[in-house]
Design an enzyme around this catalytic site. Structure first.
Site, PDB file in Angstrom:
ATOM      1  N   TYR A   1      -2.100  -0.139  10.520  1.00 34.14           N
ATOM      2  CA  TYR A   1      -2.182  -0.597   9.129  1.00 34.14           C
ATOM      3  C   TYR A   1      -0.895  -0.266   8.380  1.00 34.14           C
ATOM      4  O   TYR A   1      -0.346  -1.115   7.662  1.00 34.14           O
ATOM      5  CB  TYR A   1      -3.383   0.047   8.435  1.00 34.14           C
ATOM      6  CG  TYR A   1      -3.521  -0.344   6.987  1.00 34.14           C
ATOM      7  CD1 TYR A   1      -3.865  -1.643   6.635  1.00 34.14           C
ATOM      8  CD2 TYR A   1      -3.312   0.589   5.969  1.00 34.14           C
ATOM      9  CE1 TYR A   1      -3.980  -2.013   5.299  1.00 34.14           C
ATOM     10  CE2 TYR A   1      -3.435   0.231   4.639  1.00 34.14           C
ATOM     11  CZ  TYR A   1      -3.769  -1.071   4.307  1.00 34.14           C
ATOM     12  OH  TYR A   1      -3.884  -1.433   2.990  1.00 34.14           O
TER      13      TYR A   1
ATOM     14  N   SER B   1       0.844  -1.198   0.000  1.00 34.20           N
ATOM     15  CA  SER B   1       0.000   0.000   0.000  1.00 34.20           C
ATOM     16  C   SER B   1       0.871   1.236   0.000  1.00 34.20           C
ATOM     17  O   SER B   1       2.018   1.209   0.468  1.00 34.20           O
ATOM     18  CB  SER B   1      -0.893   0.011   1.249  1.00 34.20           C
ATOM     19  OG  SER B   1      -1.581   1.240   1.385  1.00 34.20           O
TER      20      SER B   1
END
Length: 267
Positions: free
Chosen positions: A160, A147
């Protein structure tokens, strides 16, 4: 660019987290290229729907294996079954993962532990078992979905982002280890994609609206990923704005902190 695979026709592509979202779209795009698609995710009912659609696109049998990547014994069992029933894997796409946006001081650490077991350890469990077999053949491609959050952390993404930083670090070392074995390792770093990921990650339900200018379409991202299968591409970063911001963040960290905490602070 060096090619490991000449074509995806009849090549076996194994995708985790394939029941919805980006994983589902990667499966469809690979099937359209003639690949034999192996799907895994926890939801068996959703997998069967994706399996049927892949078979329609490819004209070939597709395979669905319900699996929780956070359970190492289940991973071993499923991958053994894949080798016995389908055969070798040419391309592995580690897509399984989830997020949750919350400030670090109030984050539920049970969720944090679960996130690392899925996003990081689960990816490692699957990769090791598949890569061992690829090493025997001196051929294969591993694509890890990380990501932009693993490049540039923003408020409410501490856990995250940490999981995706780990995926990028693991992938970078793995790439060097497997290069002599003719196994390619690619890291994909997308920004926000319009999928059900944010139904879990963003309890406010407003994040995608706030970042609308650079929200990605899952089908387009999937097409880019499938197009690089079998190549030695090191990374795929999307969208261009966040790729530039990530590089800027590394070169000028103080200014990068300002941008991450203000311009890109939309959670």
């Amino acid at each position: 660019m060096k090619k490991n695979l000449v074509t995806l026709t009849d090549k076996v592509v194994f995708i985790t987290g394939a029941s919805t979202g980006l994983g589902e779209q990667i499966a469809y795009e690979a099937a359209k290229k003639g690949a034999v698609v192996i799907l895994s995710a926890r939801r068996a009912d959703l997998l069967l729907h994706v399996k049927a659609t892949c078979e329609k696109y490819s004209g070939k049998k597709a395979y669905a294996f319900p699996m929780d990547v956070s359970d190492p014994e289940q991973v071993k069992q499923v991958i053994t079954e894949i080798y016995q029933t389908v055969g070798v894997v040419d391309v592995l796409v580690n897509n399984a993962g989830f997020g949750h946006f919350e400030e670090a001081l109030t984050f539920d650490m049970d969720i944090a532990e679960r996130m690392f077991r899925v996003n990081v350890l689960g990816l490692m469990y699957v990769t090791q078992l598949v890569a061992v077999e690829m090493a025997e053949r001196h051929q294969g491609h591993i694509i890890n979905i990380a990501s932009q959050a693993g490049k540039m952390a923003t408020p409410k993404s501490s856990i995250y982002s940490a999981s995706k930083f780990a995926v990028i670090g693991y992938s970078n070392a793995l790439r060097l280890e497997l290069k002599p074995l003719n196994i390619f390792v690619t890291t994909v770093n997308p920004g926000p994609i319009e999928t059900n990921f944010f139904g879990i990650a963003d309890e406010s339900g407003t994040y995608l609206e706030k970042v609308g200018n650079y929200v990605l379409d899952a089908e387009i991202v999937a097409g880019r990923i499938v197009a690089l299968m079998g190549t030695a591409r090191r990374e795929l970063n999307m969208p261009a704005l966040l790729e530039v911001a990530g590089k800027f963040y590394m070169l000028f960290p103080r200014i990068g902190d300002y941008l991450a905490g203000n311009l890109f602070n939309n959670k």
